[in-house]
Write an enzyme that holds these catalytic residues in place. Structure first.
Site, short mmCIF file in Angstrom:
data_model
loop_
_atom_site.label_atom_id
_atom_site.label_comp_id
_atom_site.label_asym_id
_atom_site.label_seq_id
_atom_site.Cartn_x
_atom_site.Cartn_y
_atom_site.Cartn_z
N LYS A 127 3.79 1.71 -3.61
CA LYS A 127 3.52 1.17 -4.86
C LYS A 127 4.47 1.45 -6.14
O LYS A 127 4.41 0.61 -6.87
CB LYS A 127 2.12 1.64 -5.06
CG LYS A 127 1.11 0.97 -4.39
CD LYS A 127 -0.35 1.31 -4.74
CE LYS A 127 -1.36 0.61 -3.82
NZ LYS A 127 -2.68 1.18 -3.98
N ASP B 211 -5.44 -3.88 -8.29
CA ASP B 211 -6.51 -2.82 -8.14
C ASP B 211 -7.29 -2.61 -9.10
O ASP B 211 -8.67 -2.47 -9.28
CB ASP B 211 -5.78 -1.38 -7.70
CG ASP B 211 -5.37 -1.68 -6.43
OD1 ASP B 211 -5.81 -2.04 -5.14
OD2 ASP B 211 -4.26 -0.81 -5.85
N ALA C 6 -8.11 13.28 -8.28
CA ALA C 6 -6.80 13.08 -9.16
C ALA C 6 -5.81 12.47 -8.63
O ALA C 6 -4.63 12.56 -9.26
CB ALA C 6 -6.53 14.39 -10.02
N ARG D 8 -8.84 19.76 -8.39
CA ARG D 8 -8.80 21.03 -7.68
C ARG D 8 -7.67 21.82 -8.20
O ARG D 8 -7.34 22.99 -7.52
CB ARG D 8 -8.41 20.45 -6.16
CG ARG D 8 -9.48 19.84 -5.59
CD ARG D 8 -9.37 19.66 -4.01
NE ARG D 8 -10.57 19.09 -3.39
CZ ARG D 8 -11.49 19.59 -3.09
NH1 ARG D 8 -11.73 20.88 -3.28
NH2 ARG D 8 -12.72 18.70 -2.12
N THR E 74 0.91 -1.24 -0.15
CA THR E 74 -0.09 -0.12 0.02
C THR E 74 0.83 1.14 -0.02
O THR E 74 2.07 1.22 -0.15
CB THR E 74 -1.01 0.04 1.39
OG1 THR E 74 -1.94 1.18 1.15
CG2 THR E 74 -0.30 0.01 2.47
#
Length: 276
Positions: free
Chosen positions: A69, A106, A130, A154, A65
């Site tokens: 990664k 994932d 994002a 954002r 995690t």
């Protein structure tokens, strides 16, 4: 006492909250793999090379995690095309000849979670956020979305990143300002990849007949957006659905046993979350 025959673990920082041990241990029990163990280790980027370098032949695999990664990639002998497409590895399998192979479950996990709810294909989609999970969402949409994906972000920098990911993954991506995120809610598929609380303000803007929401959070659950979505009759896919489906693929790769016990793993995850 002799060492366990086969070992696996999840690594990351922070890691105490991880549900991976619950899911994988439930799978081992269901599969009768009584000599398998699955642990968690608090490991940051600096400690990762040393940790992996000291693993013995009893190790079958690792779940990774944040923030590992991407950091793990230079340490591997091989990386799957799926993982390379988003520069993120969440699964490492140690082969019998000692090679370290990285993959990303994932992305197919997202596709499987959607398929379980009857979502095989959509003609457009919206992504809220994002970050790293958004790039995996784009990679999943590359497999099931035939048209445009609109990402609500954002900052201009994040918008540029999402467009670059779209080009790399061959997905038609348009970016819009986060202030206009209410427009996302009318899409056939909305994937929320934002941190807890980020979409709460949108919950009061859910349309009367929403389609499908995939909210990658699972604790706390439901989010305000997911609760309102469900109340209006929309389909909701949760972060636990994603977590379980990607863990199913990890178990299958690490143990060689197929199919992994999806239902038992999900029940174990639900039980663990209920106790928190």
């Amino acid at each position: 006492m002799s060492a366990p025959q086969r070992r696996a673990a999840v690594l990351g920082s922070p890691i105490a909250h991880s549900l991976s041990p619950v899911l994988h241990r439930a799978a081992y029990e269901e599969l009768g793999l009584m000599d398998w163990t699955y642990d968690r280790f608090e490991i940051d980027e600096a400690a990762l090379p040393g940790f992996i370098g000291e693993l013995g032949p009893e190790w079958a695999g690792l779940s990774l995690t944040m923030p590992l990664k991407r950091a793990v990639i230079p340490l591997l002998d091989e990386v799957s095309g799926t993982a390379a497409s988003v520069e993120a590895v969440n699964t490492v399998v140690f082969t019998e000849d000692g090679r370290k192979v990285g993959d990303n479950t994932d992305i197919p996990g997202m596709v499987a979670a959607l398929r379980e709810r009857g979502i095989e294909q959509v003609d457009s989609a919206a992504i809220l956020g994002a970050g790293a999970t958004a790039s995996s969402a784009l990679a999943a949409l590359a497999r099931i979305c035939t048209g445009e994906v609109v990402a609500y972000v954002r900052s201009d920098a994040r918008a540029a990143e999402m467009r670059q990911w779209g080009e790399r993954l061959d997905v038609e991506v348009r970016t819009e300002a986060w202030e206009d995120a209410r427009e996302a809610l009318s899409a056939p598929l909305v994937i929320a990849t934002t941190p807890a609380g980020a979409t709460d303000a949108l919950s009061g803007l859910v349309p009367e007949r929403p389609a499908t929401l995939f909210d990658v959070l699972y604790d706390p659950w439901p989010t305000e957006l997911a609760a309102r979505w469900s109340a209006y009759g929309g389909a909701v896919v949760s972060g636990l659905d994603l977590l379980v489906h990607q863990a199913v693929l990890q178990v299958e790769q690490m143990t060689g046993r197929r199919p992994a016990p999806l239902d038992a793993m999900r029940k174990a995850g639900e039980h663990a979350l209920a106790e928190r």
